[in-house]
Design a protein around this motif. Structure first.
Motif, PDB file in Angstrom:
ATOM      1  N   ILE A 235       8.903   7.066  10.860  1.00 34.50           N
ATOM      2  CA  ILE A 235       8.898   5.662  10.444  1.00 34.50           C
ATOM      3  C   ILE A 235       7.813   4.881  11.164  1.00 34.50           C
ATOM      4  O   ILE A 235       7.731   4.894  12.398  1.00 34.50           O
ATOM      5  CB  ILE A 235      10.273   5.013  10.718  1.00 34.50           C
ATOM      6  CG1 ILE A 235      11.369   5.763   9.952  1.00 34.50           C
ATOM      7  CG2 ILE A 235      10.264   3.543  10.330  1.00 34.50           C
ATOM      8  CD1 ILE A 235      12.765   5.407  10.419  1.00 34.50           C
ATOM      9  N   CYS A 236       6.974   4.219  10.384  1.00 30.80           N
ATOM     10  CA  CYS A 236       6.000   3.257  10.917  1.00 30.80           C
ATOM     11  C   CYS A 236       6.660   1.888  10.870  1.00 30.80           C
ATOM     12  O   CYS A 236       7.002   1.391   9.792  1.00 30.80           O
ATOM     13  CB  CYS A 236       4.726   3.290  10.073  1.00 30.80           C
ATOM     14  SG  CYS A 236       3.563   1.947  10.420  1.00 30.80           S
ATOM     15  N   GLN A 237       6.834   1.264  12.024  1.00 28.11           N
ATOM     16  CA  GLN A 237       7.525  -0.020  12.130  1.00 28.11           C
ATOM     17  C   GLN A 237       6.581  -1.043  12.752  1.00 28.11           C
ATOM     18  O   GLN A 237       5.986  -0.805  13.806  1.00 28.11           O
ATOM     19  CB  GLN A 237       8.779   0.128  12.984  1.00 28.11           C
ATOM     20  CG  GLN A 237       9.538  -1.155  13.210  1.00 28.11           C
ATOM     21  CD  GLN A 237      10.810  -0.917  14.010  1.00 28.11           C
ATOM     22  OE1 GLN A 237      11.555   0.023  13.747  1.00 28.11           O
ATOM     23  NE2 GLN A 237      11.047  -1.765  15.014  1.00 28.11           N
ATOM     24  N   THR A 238       6.426  -2.206  12.110  1.00 27.34           N
ATOM     25  CA  THR A 238       5.492  -3.222  12.601  1.00 27.34           C
ATOM     26  C   THR A 238       6.133  -4.600  12.500  1.00 27.34           C
ATOM     27  O   THR A 238       6.938  -4.859  11.603  1.00 27.34           O
ATOM     28  CB  THR A 238       4.178  -3.183  11.801  1.00 27.34           C
ATOM     29  OG1 THR A 238       3.309  -4.218  12.265  1.00 27.34           O
ATOM     30  CG2 THR A 238       4.422  -3.364  10.313  1.00 27.34           C
ATOM     31  N   LYS A 239       5.764  -5.490  13.414  1.00 28.54           N
ATOM     32  CA  LYS A 239       6.378  -6.814  13.435  1.00 28.54           C
ATOM     33  C   LYS A 239       5.491  -7.820  14.156  1.00 28.54           C
ATOM     34  O   LYS A 239       4.647  -7.478  14.987  1.00 28.54           O
ATOM     35  CB  LYS A 239       7.737  -6.760  14.127  1.00 28.54           C
ATOM     36  CG  LYS A 239       7.669  -6.265  15.563  1.00 28.54           C
ATOM     37  CD  LYS A 239       9.058  -6.137  16.179  1.00 28.54           C
ATOM     38  CE  LYS A 239       8.946  -5.581  17.608  1.00 28.54           C
ATOM     39  NZ  LYS A 239      10.270  -5.451  18.247  1.00 28.54           N
ATOM     40  N   ASN A 240       5.643  -9.069  13.777  1.00 33.99           N
ATOM     41  CA  ASN A 240       5.171 -10.210  14.557  1.00 33.99           C
ATOM     42  C   ASN A 240       6.237 -11.295  14.446  1.00 33.99           C
ATOM     43  O   ASN A 240       7.326 -11.045  13.921  1.00 33.99           O
ATOM     44  CB  ASN A 240       3.775 -10.682  14.116  1.00 33.99           C
ATOM     45  CG  ASN A 240       3.762 -11.238  12.696  1.00 33.99           C
ATOM     46  OD1 ASN A 240       4.808 -11.466  12.071  1.00 33.99           O
ATOM     47  ND2 ASN A 240       2.572 -11.454  12.162  1.00 33.99           N
ATOM     48  N   LYS A 241       5.966 -12.497  14.920  1.00 33.38           N
ATOM     49  CA  LYS A 241       7.022 -13.513  14.962  1.00 33.38           C
ATOM     50  C   LYS A 241       7.398 -14.041  13.582  1.00 33.38           C
ATOM     51  O   LYS A 241       8.373 -14.784  13.439  1.00 33.38           O
ATOM     52  CB  LYS A 241       6.613 -14.671  15.870  1.00 33.38           C
ATOM     53  CG  LYS A 241       5.416 -15.472  15.375  1.00 33.38           C
ATOM     54  CD  LYS A 241       5.112 -16.581  16.384  1.00 33.38           C
ATOM     55  CE  LYS A 241       3.938 -17.442  15.944  1.00 33.38           C
ATOM     56  NZ  LYS A 241       3.653 -18.509  16.922  1.00 33.38           N
ATOM     57  N   TYR A 242       6.638 -13.661  12.544  1.00 30.10           N
ATOM     58  CA  TYR A 242       6.949 -14.123  11.198  1.00 30.10           C
ATOM     59  C   TYR A 242       7.724 -13.094  10.372  1.00 30.10           C
ATOM     60  O   TYR A 242       8.117 -13.382   9.248  1.00 30.10           O
ATOM     61  CB  TYR A 242       5.659 -14.512  10.466  1.00 30.10           C
ATOM     62  CG  TYR A 242       4.998 -15.720  11.077  1.00 30.10           C
ATOM     63  CD1 TYR A 242       5.497 -16.994  10.864  1.00 30.10           C
ATOM     64  CD2 TYR A 242       3.880 -15.585  11.897  1.00 30.10           C
ATOM     65  CE1 TYR A 242       4.906 -18.106  11.440  1.00 30.10           C
ATOM     66  CE2 TYR A 242       3.282 -16.681  12.480  1.00 30.10           C
ATOM     67  CZ  TYR A 242       3.802 -17.937  12.245  1.00 30.10           C
ATOM     68  OH  TYR A 242       3.226 -19.042  12.827  1.00 30.10           O
ATOM     69  N   GLY A 243       7.918 -11.912  10.907  1.00 28.62           N
ATOM     70  CA  GLY A 243       8.680 -10.923  10.164  1.00 28.62           C
ATOM     71  C   GLY A 243       8.315  -9.507  10.539  1.00 28.62           C
ATOM     72  O   GLY A 243       7.624  -9.269  11.537  1.00 28.62           O
ATOM     73  N   PHE A 244       8.768  -8.555   9.741  1.00 24.92           N
ATOM     74  CA  PHE A 244       8.516  -7.152  10.033  1.00 24.92           C
ATOM     75  C   PHE A 244       8.385  -6.375   8.727  1.00 24.92           C
ATOM     76  O   PHE A 244       8.726  -6.852   7.644  1.00 24.92           O
ATOM     77  CB  PHE A 244       9.645  -6.560  10.888  1.00 24.92           C
ATOM     78  CG  PHE A 244      10.954  -6.432  10.153  1.00 24.92           C
ATOM     79  CD1 PHE A 244      11.297  -5.250   9.511  1.00 24.92           C
ATOM     80  CD2 PHE A 244      11.846  -7.493  10.105  1.00 24.92           C
ATOM     81  CE1 PHE A 244      12.500  -5.141   8.821  1.00 24.92           C
ATOM     82  CE2 PHE A 244      13.050  -7.385   9.424  1.00 24.92           C
ATOM     83  CZ  PHE A 244      13.377  -6.203   8.776  1.00 24.92           C
ATOM     84  N   ALA A 245       7.901  -5.154   8.835  1.00 19.54           N
ATOM     85  CA  ALA A 245       7.792  -4.251   7.690  1.00 19.54           C
ATOM     86  C   ALA A 245       7.888  -2.824   8.200  1.00 19.54           C
ATOM     87  O   ALA A 245       7.480  -2.530   9.332  1.00 19.54           O
ATOM     88  CB  ALA A 245       6.471  -4.463   6.950  1.00 19.54           C
ATOM     89  N   ILE A 246       8.437  -1.945   7.408  1.00 23.99           N
ATOM     90  CA  ILE A 246       8.513  -0.535   7.773  1.00 23.99           C
ATOM     91  C   ILE A 246       8.185   0.329   6.570  1.00 23.99           C
ATOM     92  O   ILE A 246       8.353  -0.077   5.420  1.00 23.99           O
ATOM     93  CB  ILE A 246       9.912  -0.141   8.323  1.00 23.99           C
ATOM     94  CG1 ILE A 246      10.991  -0.404   7.269  1.00 23.99           C
ATOM     95  CG2 ILE A 246      10.223  -0.864   9.616  1.00 23.99           C
ATOM     96  CD1 ILE A 246      12.373   0.035   7.702  1.00 23.99           C
ATOM     97  N   SER A 247       7.680   1.506   6.847  1.00 26.40           N
ATOM     98  CA  SER A 247       7.417   2.500   5.818  1.00 26.40           C
ATOM     99  C   SER A 247       7.578   3.873   6.454  1.00 26.40           C
ATOM    100  O   SER A 247       7.420   4.014   7.676  1.00 26.40           O
ATOM    101  CB  SER A 247       6.006   2.339   5.251  1.00 26.40           C
ATOM    102  OG  SER A 247       5.788   3.242   4.181  1.00 26.40           O
ATOM    103  N   SER A 248       7.905   4.858   5.659  1.00 33.48           N
ATOM    104  CA  SER A 248       8.176   6.164   6.231  1.00 33.48           C
ATOM    105  C   SER A 248       7.532   7.271   5.423  1.00 33.48           C
ATOM    106  O   SER A 248       7.099   7.074   4.284  1.00 33.48           O
ATOM    107  CB  SER A 248       9.686   6.418   6.300  1.00 33.48           C
ATOM    108  OG  SER A 248      10.194   6.660   5.000  1.00 33.48           O
TER     109      SER A 248
END
Length: 297
Positions: A235-248
């Motif tokens: 899983i690639c997981q990414t985030k900043n203070k406005y939200g997040f997104a993941i993909s696998s």
């Protein structure tokens, strides 16, 4: 005989021009017209140019308007010349000095005067004002920028990791490209394991760097000498203070008794059907951090 010779030469030039790209073709036509007298300017005889992505400029005679050259298009350095054409709004004709240093013969191109990014009304970030103006013309409406600088947004995974399969003992690499502002944080996990990779596993390594585009980050997960136990969903997981997104993506490890088989595609934040619990756990864990507004500073 002289008129016949001139006619033959003009026809030959016209045929030759058709073998070149559009900007060369226009250049030949302009070259052929340079011998003509401009005469008195009569605006009633001018045709109105449409869909000019870089605005308008004056023609050879300085009378009628024509579409200006867009960013990256070949142009005339000499303001008095009209062979390739002149750059449109917010653009100037430049030579690439780096090409000259390496002994290459550069061609002058239209370059945007300002390389500062701008935020459009739809929340999309544009590399510069010139690209924003082009998009405005293409959309057929007059729009204004929200502000200078990039749009603040939650991360978007522009290049997700891809499913892969390989034999035991070989190396594999997953890649993940993310765009956002403020710059997002990127991490990797293996499904079923709460710890972020690489942990204390010596045959797994993680790398990340900015780019290749502005306000984007690219990360890689490398597994050296894969084993059967490495098989699973990463899983690639990414985030900043406005939200997040993941993909696998799935890794299929093949030994001597296995055969190649098709592997289902990856999932993203737009497809929560099979991974609802995982998304909810992320939202619960990070809720306080997003609300504080301190992440990414």
């Amino acid at each position: 005989m002289k008129p016949l010779v001139v006619t033959v030469v003009l026809v030959a030039l016209m045929q030759l021009s058709q073998t070149f790209p559009a900007w060369y073709h226009r250049g030949w036509l302009r070259l052929l017209r340079e011998g003509e007298s401009c005469g008195t300017c009569n605006l009633e005889l001018c045709s109105v140019p449409t869909d000019c992505r870089a605005g308008t400029v004056f023609d050879l005679c300085g009378c009628c308007s024509e579409c200006g050259n867009v960013e990256g298009q070949i142009c005339d350095l000499d303001k008095g010349s009209h062979f390739y054409g002149h750059c449109g709004d917010h653009l100037e004709c430049r030579l690439d000095i780096e090409d000259i240093k390496f002994g290459e013969i550069p061609e002058p191109q239209c370059v945007c005067k300002s390389q500062e990014t701008v935020c459009g009304p739809e929340g999309k970030t544009y590399e510069n004002i010139c690209q924003f103006k082009e998009a405005s013309v293409q959309k057929g409406r007059n729009i204004s920028i929200q502000h200078k600088g990039p749009c603040k947004s939650a991360p978007v995974i522009s290049l997700p990791p891809q499913d892969t399969q390989n034999f035991t003992g070989n190396d594999i690499i997953f890649g993940c490209e993310v765009s956002a502002y403020p710059m997002p944080h990127l991490e990797w996990k293996k499904k079923g394991n709460k710890m972020f990779l690489p942990g204390d596993d010596a045959h797994i390594s993680i790398q990340a760097r900015g780019g290749p585009r502005k306000y984007s980050v690219t990360g890689w997960l490398q597994i050296q000498g894969i084993k059967k136990s490495d098989e699973g969903v990463y899983i690639c997981q990414t985030k900043n203070k406005y939200g997040f997104a993941i993909s696998s993506a799935k890794l299929k490890v093949i030994d001597g008794s296995s055969s190649f088989q098709n592997i289902p595609g990856s999932w993203t934040t737009r497809d929560k059907t099979d991974y609802g619990d995982y998304f909810e756990s992320i939202e619960d864990d990070e809720e306080a951090e997003y609300e504080s507004g301190d992440y990414g500073k």
